[in-house]
Design a protein around this motif. Structure first.
Motif, short mmCIF file in Angstrom:
data_model
loop_
_atom_site.label_atom_id
_atom_site.label_comp_id
_atom_site.label_asym_id
_atom_site.label_seq_id
_atom_site.Cartn_x
_atom_site.Cartn_y
_atom_site.Cartn_z
N UNK B 21 62.31 22.86 37.02
CA UNK B 21 61.91 21.83 36.06
C UNK B 21 62.12 22.22 34.61
N UNK B 22 61.56 21.44 33.72
CA UNK B 22 61.70 21.69 32.28
C UNK B 22 61.01 22.97 31.86
N UNK B 23 59.85 23.24 32.43
CA UNK B 23 59.07 24.35 31.91
C UNK B 23 58.81 25.46 32.92
N UNK B 24 59.25 25.30 34.15
CA UNK B 24 59.12 26.39 35.12
C UNK B 24 60.05 26.16 36.30
N UNK B 25 60.12 27.16 37.18
CA UNK B 25 60.86 26.96 38.42
C UNK B 25 60.07 27.55 39.57
N UNK B 42 58.58 31.21 38.25
CA UNK B 42 58.89 31.76 36.94
C UNK B 42 58.62 30.69 35.90
N UNK B 43 58.29 31.12 34.68
CA UNK B 43 58.10 30.14 33.61
C UNK B 43 59.41 29.89 32.84
N UNK B 44 60.52 30.35 33.40
CA UNK B 44 61.80 30.11 32.72
C UNK B 44 62.38 28.77 33.15
N UNK B 45 61.84 27.71 32.58
CA UNK B 45 62.34 26.38 32.86
C UNK B 45 63.54 26.04 32.00
N UNK B 46 64.06 24.83 32.21
CA UNK B 46 65.27 24.38 31.52
C UNK B 46 65.15 24.53 30.01
N UNK B 61 64.29 35.88 40.24
CA UNK B 61 63.26 35.19 41.03
C UNK B 61 63.49 35.36 42.54
N UNK B 62 64.75 35.31 42.98
CA UNK B 62 65.01 35.30 44.43
C UNK B 62 65.82 36.51 44.91
N UNK B 63 66.22 37.39 43.96
CA UNK B 63 67.11 38.50 44.30
C UNK B 63 66.62 39.37 45.45
N UNK B 64 65.30 39.61 45.48
CA UNK B 64 64.75 40.50 46.51
C UNK B 64 64.91 39.94 47.92
N UNK B 65 65.09 38.62 48.02
CA UNK B 65 65.20 38.00 49.35
C UNK B 65 66.63 38.06 49.90
#
Lengths: 332, 332
Positions: B21-25, B42-46, B61-65
């Motif tokens: 989203x705009x403000x998080x993912x 994560x709070x790294x949104x658009x 965010x997903x690298x460990x998976x």
């Protein structure tokens, strides 16, 4: 030079008029016959003061006008008389005759013997449950606008009709024979500023100019839409943003932002008029009191809905209202 | 331990679901049969990213998976696909079948060979001038909510009816046989937050609790008032402030602030429902998709107006919608 000017003011000064709001104050040096000798302003409004700091602030603003000896009346309307102001001048409940505001005046303690300060009251209205959704009344308050209404009555004793005072919190008052019989407040100006400045719409909205035909047209169309279908208000707000993204008929750049601002303003004022017009006779002309720009905007909106209007300058009105109160104070 | 856990996730990982989203993912590690193995946010949104920084953020965010070799589908909905996002996945114009969103997917360039990223499109709607004030359509867009609608259709293929997704920009969509035929957006959540937090009402409004009978009652009464007389909306806003100053029947302290907050919420949602109900058959039950708290609030408001509702959890819906898109992507 300045000292000479101030001496000339002091020599002719009969009283001081003050409109002391939340965020600023304006003061006028007045002659006995209602002429303005000088003006002064300060950004020290009620929100930045404590009861102890009002007198100092007042002397900073009007001290240069005061005579060396003797005393003058300082007649004050607005938030200085609120509970969180200098000293509370309790609301007068309506109905209230506007030539009788002085009966609610309070006098704060003042150290300077040259100052006789009078704080005017606001007006309050209780709820009338019976017919609340029709022409009924809800809880409401005003503080400052009653003095502008009194100024209208000073020039036209016995005035009857509807008066609109556009602004941050727009007031609509019904007057009968110089008395306030009921009033209501619309959060229009504050809502516009929040939406234009701090909502998602700030991406789409700039400064409008109702002298430009395209803006004027967008404003009038939005007034009619909002008036005719007030239930669509929050939908039209987002549709304005979506139009900015999708509507290929909109011009680019600032012209686009101006037109969308005119539309937003029209939606907000149209919603207010949808509410106010339910109690306004279709053929009645509305008296607008405010700044010229804002009153022109409301006049255009009223015209779009078939209502006439006339305009009174807010400063003229507040000075006449304060003058009416001063006359009443002197005769008691 | 953590490495073991991640290895176990990587071993069973079939694809990754992302709502950006705009403000998080929010990201979910998914198995082939739709189970959630892990969640990450994560709070790294658009709004805080440029096209160049999306891939790094996604790997954080997903690298460990991710498995050491091979590649996985990452199916993304939301603002990452906006023009100002990672790469634009242009809006699909309605009507659009919700099991067919995958046809509008775009693939941004990615350096890591393990990632196959698919950005889902949003939906757009043009204006239909003809009957705009009745059940007509205005310009509108959605980006993210279409995937929740797709999730509803994943569980109920051929669904027809009205769906409401409450939130900052509340969406109402009309579905026919699994396709979006029209939708509208109400600025309700954003308007509430601006009014409660930044208008003069912030002096009067706190946090409400609809489990408390007095709050519930105030909320329901306000919904009805706003629905029945939407033209009074901006007047009722100020009347709420005036009630705080004048209404002696209100309790003191936080109970007062809670009750006035419930009233403000009811006024805002009631205005939305006044708009939405003009196109909603009186006896139709509305499907609500969102967070539980907000959907309960809307269910109560709809009940007050005589409409039934049912609730679908937003997270469940978005995962089902992303899964439906992934299935479509794999079958092409």
């Amino acid at each position: 030079m300045n000292a000479d000017l101030n001496a000339a003011i002091a020599a002719r000064l009969a009283w001081v008029a003050v409109d002391w709001g939340s965020s600023n104050l304006r003061a006028w040096a007045m002659t006995e016959d209602g002429q303005v000798l000088a003006r002064s302003t300060s950004d020290k409004g009620m929100l930045s003061l404590t009861p102890e700091t009002y007198e100092t602030t007042l002397r900073e603003v009007i001290g240069a006008w005061l005579p060396a000896t003797g005393s003058v009346d300082v007649v004050v309307c607005g938030m200085a008389g609120a509970r969180q102001g200098w000293r509370e001048a309790a609301y007068l409940p309506i109905p209230t005759r506007l030539d009788d505001l002085a009966r609610g005046t309070v006098t704060p303690p003042v150290a300077d013997p040259r100052l006789r300060v009078h704080l005017l009251p606001g007006l309050s209205q209780g709820r009338e449950e019976s017919d609340r959704d029709a022409a009924g009344r809800d809880f409401d308050v005003m503080r400052g606008e009653e003095t502008q209404l009194a100024g209208l009555v000073a020039g036209e004793p016995g005035f009857s009709g509807h008066v609109c005072l556009p602004g941050t919190h727009a007031k609509w008052a019904r007057l009968e024979d110089g008395a306030v019989m009921g009033f209501e407040t619309y959060l229009t100006g504050e809502l516009y500023r929040l939406l234009a400045g701090q909502s998602v719409l700030h991406h789409s909205v700039g400064d409008d100019d109702l002298d430009a035909p395209a803006c004027r047209e967008a404003f009038v169309a939005a007034v009619r839409e909002s008036h005719d279908a007030p239930e669509g208000f929050t939908r039209q707000l987002f549709a304005l943003r979506a139009a900015d993204l999708l509507d290929t008929t909109l011009p680019p750049g600032e012209a686009r932002r101006a037109r969308l601002a005119a539309r937003l303003s029209g939606l907000a004022i149209g919603l207010e008029l949808a509410g106010a017009c339910r109690v306004l006779p279709a053929d009645e002309s509305v008296t607008l009191i405010g700044t010229e720009d804002l009153c022109r905007r409301y006049a255009l909106a009223l015209e779009a809905l078939g209502n006439g209007s006339r305009y009174q300058d807010a400063e003229t009105a507040v000075l006449a209202g304060l003058g009416l109160a001063r006359t009443a104070l002197r005769s008691t």
